[in-house]
Design a protein around this motif. Sequence first.
Motif, PDB file in Angstrom:
ATOM      1  N   ILE A  93       0.835  -0.998   0.076  1.00 59.69           N
ATOM      2  CA  ILE A  93      -0.135   0.103   0.031  1.00 59.69           C
ATOM      3  C   ILE A  93       0.771   1.115  -0.004  1.00 59.69           C
ATOM      4  O   ILE A  93       0.535   2.246  -0.804  1.00 59.69           O
ATOM      5  N   GLY A  94       1.843   1.059   0.658  1.00 52.60           N
ATOM      6  CA  GLY A  94       2.955   2.364   0.647  1.00 52.60           C
ATOM      7  C   GLY A  94       3.350   2.782  -0.673  1.00 52.60           C
ATOM      8  O   GLY A  94       3.408   3.914  -0.933  1.00 52.60           O
ATOM      9  N   GLU A  95       3.793   1.837  -1.236  1.00 53.04           N
ATOM     10  CA  GLU A  95       4.249   1.740  -2.730  1.00 53.04           C
ATOM     11  C   GLU A  95       3.441   2.338  -3.686  1.00 53.04           C
ATOM     12  O   GLU A  95       3.605   3.353  -4.555  1.00 53.04           O
ATOM     13  N   ALA A  96       2.012   1.934  -3.391  1.00 54.06           N
ATOM     14  CA  ALA A  96       0.887   2.156  -4.225  1.00 54.06           C
ATOM     15  C   ALA A  96       0.418   3.714  -4.139  1.00 54.06           C
ATOM     16  O   ALA A  96       0.406   4.380  -5.102  1.00 54.06           O
ATOM     17  N   VAL A  97       0.512   4.127  -2.966  1.00 56.89           N
ATOM     18  CA  VAL A  97      -0.176   5.389  -2.701  1.00 56.89           C
ATOM     19  C   VAL A  97       0.706   6.617  -3.094  1.00 56.89           C
ATOM     20  O   VAL A  97       0.828   7.703  -3.530  1.00 56.89           O
ATOM     21  N   LEU A  98       2.071   6.160  -3.269  1.00 55.69           N
ATOM     22  CA  LEU A  98       3.180   7.276  -3.552  1.00 55.69           C
ATOM     23  C   LEU A  98       3.076   7.528  -4.878  1.00 55.69           C
ATOM     24  O   LEU A  98       3.555   8.507  -5.600  1.00 55.69           O
ATOM     25  N   ASP A  99       2.274   6.804  -5.959  1.00 53.31           N
ATOM     26  CA  ASP A  99       2.120   7.077  -7.299  1.00 53.31           C
ATOM     27  C   ASP A  99       1.005   7.850  -7.532  1.00 53.31           C
ATOM     28  O   ASP A  99       0.555   8.341  -8.563  1.00 53.31           O
ATOM     29  N   GLU A 100       0.008   8.009  -6.338  1.00 50.97           N
ATOM     30  CA  GLU A 100      -1.276   8.817  -6.446  1.00 50.97           C
ATOM     31  C   GLU A 100      -1.185  10.242  -6.714  1.00 50.97           C
ATOM     32  O   GLU A 100      -1.598  11.110  -5.701  1.00 50.97           O
ATOM     33  N   GLN A 101      -0.349  10.767  -7.666  1.00 51.29           N
ATOM     34  CA  GLN A 101      -0.301  12.291  -7.993  1.00 51.29           C
ATOM     35  C   GLN A 101      -1.489  13.105  -8.244  1.00 51.29           C
ATOM     36  O   GLN A 101      -1.642  14.219  -7.638  1.00 51.29           O
ATOM     37  N   GLU A 102      -2.570  12.375  -8.840  1.00 47.90           N
ATOM     38  CA  GLU A 102      -3.751  13.271  -9.022  1.00 47.90           C
ATOM     39  C   GLU A 102      -4.551  13.406  -7.661  1.00 47.90           C
ATOM     40  O   GLU A 102      -5.095  14.340  -7.567  1.00 47.90           O
ATOM     41  N   TYR A 103      -4.368  12.248  -6.692  1.00 51.85           N
ATOM     42  CA  TYR A 103      -5.235  12.261  -5.407  1.00 51.85           C
ATOM     43  C   TYR A 103      -4.526  13.221  -4.638  1.00 51.85           C
ATOM     44  O   TYR A 103      -5.165  14.334  -3.949  1.00 51.85           O
ATOM     45  N   ALA A 104      -3.297  13.240  -4.699  1.00 50.20           N
ATOM     46  CA  ALA A 104      -2.518  14.591  -4.024  1.00 50.20           C
ATOM     47  C   ALA A 104      -2.805  15.909  -4.430  1.00 50.20           C
ATOM     48  O   ALA A 104      -3.043  16.677  -3.350  1.00 50.20           O
ATOM     49  N   ALA A 105      -2.864  15.852  -5.562  1.00 51.39           N
ATOM     50  CA  ALA A 105      -3.296  17.462  -6.174  1.00 51.39           C
ATOM     51  C   ALA A 105      -4.586  17.854  -5.736  1.00 51.39           C
ATOM     52  O   ALA A 105      -4.793  19.058  -5.322  1.00 51.39           O
ATOM     53  N   ARG A 106      -5.533  16.840  -5.610  1.00 53.28           N
ATOM     54  CA  ARG A 106      -6.894  17.117  -5.415  1.00 53.28           C
ATOM     55  C   ARG A 106      -6.986  17.449  -3.992  1.00 53.28           C
ATOM     56  O   ARG A 106      -7.729  18.415  -3.457  1.00 53.28           O
ATOM     57  N   THR A 107      -6.178  16.864  -3.217  1.00 53.85           N
ATOM     58  CA  THR A 107      -6.088  16.960  -1.646  1.00 53.85           C
ATOM     59  C   THR A 107      -5.815  18.489  -1.177  1.00 53.85           C
ATOM     60  O   THR A 107      -6.383  19.162  -0.452  1.00 53.85           O
ATOM     61  N   MET A 108      -4.748  18.803  -2.204  1.00 58.51           N
ATOM     62  CA  MET A 108      -4.145  20.078  -1.675  1.00 58.51           C
ATOM     63  C   MET A 108      -5.048  21.086  -2.192  1.00 58.51           C
ATOM     64  O   MET A 108      -5.357  22.474  -1.565  1.00 58.51           O
ATOM     65  N   GLU A 109      -5.699  21.033  -3.320  1.00 61.17           N
ATOM     66  CA  GLU A 109      -6.580  22.226  -3.798  1.00 61.17           C
ATOM     67  C   GLU A 109      -7.958  22.172  -2.816  1.00 61.17           C
ATOM     68  O   GLU A 109      -8.484  23.207  -2.696  1.00 61.17           O
ATOM     69  N   TRP A 110      -8.526  21.069  -2.283  1.00 59.05           N
ATOM     70  CA  TRP A 110      -9.711  20.979  -1.597  1.00 59.05           C
ATOM     71  C   TRP A 110      -9.103  21.866  -0.307  1.00 59.05           C
ATOM     72  O   TRP A 110      -9.963  22.776   0.203  1.00 59.05           O
ATOM     73  N   LEU A 111      -8.039  21.523   0.404  1.00 65.56           N
ATOM     74  CA  LEU A 111      -7.478  22.071   1.711  1.00 65.56           C
ATOM     75  C   LEU A 111      -7.390  23.529   1.454  1.00 65.56           C
ATOM     76  O   LEU A 111      -7.763  24.427   2.405  1.00 65.56           O
ATOM     77  N   LYS A 112      -7.162  24.134   0.276  1.00 71.17           N
ATOM     78  CA  LYS A 112      -6.671  25.474   0.141  1.00 71.17           C
ATOM     79  C   LYS A 112      -7.929  26.351   0.122  1.00 71.17           C
ATOM     80  O   LYS A 112      -7.991  27.530   0.733  1.00 71.17           O
ATOM     81  N   ASP A 113      -9.210  25.696  -0.183  1.00 76.50           N
ATOM     82  CA  ASP A 113     -10.476  26.489  -0.356  1.00 76.50           C
ATOM     83  C   ASP A 113     -11.303  26.091   1.241  1.00 76.50           C
ATOM     84  O   ASP A 113     -11.870  27.082   1.612  1.00 76.50           O
ATOM     85  N   GLU A 114     -11.223  24.892   1.490  1.00 78.27           N
ATOM     86  CA  GLU A 114     -11.887  24.565   2.560  1.00 78.27           C
ATOM     87  C   GLU A 114     -11.631  24.962   3.966  1.00 78.27           C
ATOM     88  O   GLU A 114     -12.280  25.305   5.059  1.00 78.27           O
TER      89      GLU A 114
END
Length: 363
Positions: free
Chosen positions: A249-270
Amino acid sequence: MLERYGHGGDLRTAEETYGFPARQFIDFSSNMNPFGPPEGVKRVLLQYAEQIDRYPDPAVRGLRAKLAQLHRVDEQSILIGNGAAELIDLVVRAIKPTMTALAYPCFTEYGDAIIKAGGSITPVMLSPENDFALTESMLAECNARFYMFGSPNNPTGQLVDPTLIMKLVYRGATVVVDEAFMDFIPEEEKFTLIREAAVNERLFVIRSMTKFYAIPGIRLGYMVGAPQQITALRKLQVPWSVNSLAQLIGEAVLDEQEYAARTMEWLKDERPWLIGRLEELGLRVIPGAVNYLLVQLPERPGLTAASLQYEMGRMGVLIRDASHFIGLDDSYCRFAIKLRHQNKWLLQALERGLSKFQEAGIR
């Protein structure tokens, strides 16, 4: 008390306290990414049954290689652990500090690890008048040789100036920096000390992988330090500490670039939106930098963090009573920041809960 075992996110205790099944609660007491685990986690889980009969890699080489590439450090500078909690305990047991300086309020497990290892604590009390920010003047008269800091700090959300930490290291102290929530910081490169830790024998950085990727059920974290120090720590670590599912799972999540970008965009607004709504309700919000908020309740008869937590729990909304952190009184709560529709539930429950104490005061 929901913090029976010292943490938020204890849904079993919530079930026992309020009589609802866990799925009916909206949990603001635990600071996880509200998007839930990324798709890569689900793919790993579906395939894992075919690998469960194999031993995990004892050196966790796949995940270490990906983290080394991500942070641009030597693989030998990385130690993977069964969550950040194991690594906190491990580094304290290895160094055996006689005296440790802790800046309160802070994550409870720092002090627990030190006491279990037979050490003593020098408290550095952060000031609410200064929004609980750590300053150089607070450390001026502190002669400890070992320090532990959270950056961002839990529960305040405040970052620690990296130059302040490096000054302690340069004057001969050993410093452990818990960066469990650093992934949520847009300017992470400005504040992280990972690359400095990889080449300095007196500096260690601990990261959690469970908060940003919403996988707390999979205990996974890592530590960065100088290679010779990491080698010594690995010898003290329990064999097979990190199971194969956690490694994959650790290896898999490090490839989740779109997920990471979506998280940062959400937090910036919320984050600013929720801060504004909380202030409209009369709460003082401590200006931190991450995916949770430390707030101070207004003065009303009978209103405490514990009494509000109970009232909101009856409505199916869980919050953290922050008075259990050393250095905070019973007027402080901590809320995770979630998705907009969930945050609206929080605000509605808060408004109803606060009104009960206002009405009690009028009567």
